[in-house]
Design a protein around this motif. Structure first.
Motif: not given
Length: 480
Positions: A54-60, A95-100, A151-153
């Protein structure tokens, strides 16, 4: 060597129940612990998978919105739209920091996230530089498409990581199942072994008690009764041994009484019988008709009483464990023929036909007792056979046993009386109803003879016949 002492039966059952359940409870506890760990891990994996994808999709999606917003702001030269871009970027960075943080254990994903963070920061710095003209900034904004590819990667890698986590979870589940099966393979035989041990510890004294009771029923009072097992069953065995001693004493007293009373009665009874014969022979003078009838009745009953006493003496001798006879090889075929010869007159008077199927058989035993056994069986068959009837005799050897069978065409033995006809002094209702005289000792003597020779006598049903008695004797029944 000190004998092992057992607790009471109730304590032994309780201990067996606990010890048998202990391995099963251990296996169940291990399975529940593995299941609980697997459930917790699966919950964490599912939560992480959902959050990561979900977080990766939100980044995109956030990068797409940022690209659209910044291009609109540059084309329209609208400061409000650029401010909107800044807010979207702040959310993106958060969001990027949370995904990290969520990808702390995934180095490849963290490398891509750091690259995305650095590239995005460089583009933001250029877009915020007031020294750059609008065309240059538009060219910089076009580079956001490359960030979307990155981001897709990251999104694709997140999906792959979720797949690997699910595979690991499946592997853990398989290992948990194998561990549970190993525990069952080890602990289940232990439980079954304990069950077998306690069944043996409980059933062994039961079998000992059963064997002791059977010996008492067979009047074997010589062997002491010893029961090894729980204390209460051992106590019961001791009570049975006390009963054995008491029965042996009573049996000895009964035999002594029967032997003494029989011998004491024979002498005066012989005098009575001799006196009636003298009266019947008119030694002391002539008798009138009434006196002759009285003398005849006295003589008949004296003779009957004398035969009864003879049967009692024979029966007491058979029950005695000490015998003056010695076992010898006995030709059963000749013995049956000899007894039949004694009954030739009675058979002819009653017009009874005898059918013989006698094989040549020999066994090691007491000839007089075997003769008495055959004599009593044949006597019963003759007494209960109708005039003109048939008696069938069979003698054969089968699997180390000599089998003697006698059948008649009389009324037979009712099923309800078959358990009692071998008891001493018991006379069946049919015999009394038919007016057949007897002492009630005939079949008792037959049974005693069979038991002395380690054999058995049984009543069998044969269609078309009345009573059918079968005696089975081992060929070496009393060999010592």
């Amino acid at each position: 060597m000190k004998r092992l002492r057992f607790p009471s039966l109730s304590v032994l059952l309780l201990v067996s129940f606990i010890l048998v359940l202990a391995p099963l409870i251990l296996a169940l506890g291990s399975a529940l612990y593995s299941l609980e760990q697997l459930t917790g891990q699966s919950q964490r994996v599912v939560y992480q998978a959902v959050s990561l994808t979900q977080a990766s999709r939100m980044l995109l999606e956030r990068l797409t919105a940022m690209e659209r917003s910044v291009k609109q702001a540059l084309i329209l030269e609208d400061a409000a739209l650029f401010e909107h871009y800044r807010k979207l970027r702040q959310t993106f960075v958060s969001e990027l920091q949370g995904l990290a943080k969520m990808s702390a254990g995934e180095p490849e994903l963290r490398r891509l996230l750091r690259r995305l963070e650095g590239d995005e920061f460089d583009l933001y710095a250029q877009l915020s530089d007031p020294k750059l003209d609008r065309q240059t900034k538009l060219a910089v904004a076009d580079q956001l498409a490359q960030l979307r590819q990155l981001a897709e990667r990251i999104w694709e890698l997140s999906i792959q990581l979720v797949g690997r986590h699910l595979q690991n979870l499946e592997e853990r589940s398989r290992q948990a199942r194998q561990q549970t099966m190993r525990h069952l393979v080890i602990l289940l035989p232990v439980a079954l072994g304990l069950v077998a041990v306690f069944i043996y510890l409980i059933t062994r004294p039961m079998k000992q008690l059963d064997a002791a009771i059977r010996k008492l029923g067979d009047r074997d009072f010589d062997q002491p009764i010893v029961v090894q097992g729980p204390r209460d069953l051992e106590s019961l065995g001791q009570r049975l041994d006390w009963l054995r001693l008491r029965l042996r004493m009573l049996e000895a007293e009964k035999r002594r009484f029967m032997r003494n009373i029989s011998h004491e009665l024979k002498t005066p009874l012989a005098n009575v019988h001799e006196g009636t014969e003298l009266l019947a022979d008119r030694v002391v003078g002539d008798l009138n008709t009434e006196q002759e009838e009285i003398v005849r009745i006295i003589g008949v009953n004296a003779g009957r009483l004398y035969r009864m006493i003879e049967d009692l003496i024979r029966y007491s001798q058979l029950q005695s464990t000490e015998t003056v006879q010695k076992p010898q090889q006995v030709d059963m075929h000749r013995l049956v023929d000899d007894v039949l010869e004694d009954y030739r007159v009675r058979l002819r008077v009653n017009e009874i036909q005898v059918r013989k199927q006698l094989e040549s058989c020999q066994l090691f035993g007491f000839a007089e007792q075997l003769r008495s056994m055959i004599d009593n069986l044949l006597s019963n068959a003759v007494k209960y056979s109708p005039r003109g009837g048939v008696i069938e005799l069979k003698l054969q050897r089968r699997k180390g046993n000599v089998i003697f069978e006698i059948r008649d065409q009389g009324p037979g033995i009712p099923p309800e009386e078959r358990e009692r006809v071998f008891d001493a002094l018991y006379q069946g209702r049919l015999g009394k109803r038919m007016g057949i005289e007897g002492t009630g000792l005939g079949l008792s003597i037959v049974n005693e003879c069979a038991m002395i020779h380690r054999g058995r006598v049984e009543i069998v049903d044969v269609e078309g016949w009345g009573a059918c008695l079968r005696v089975t004797l081992p060929v070496d029944g009393v060999r010592i």
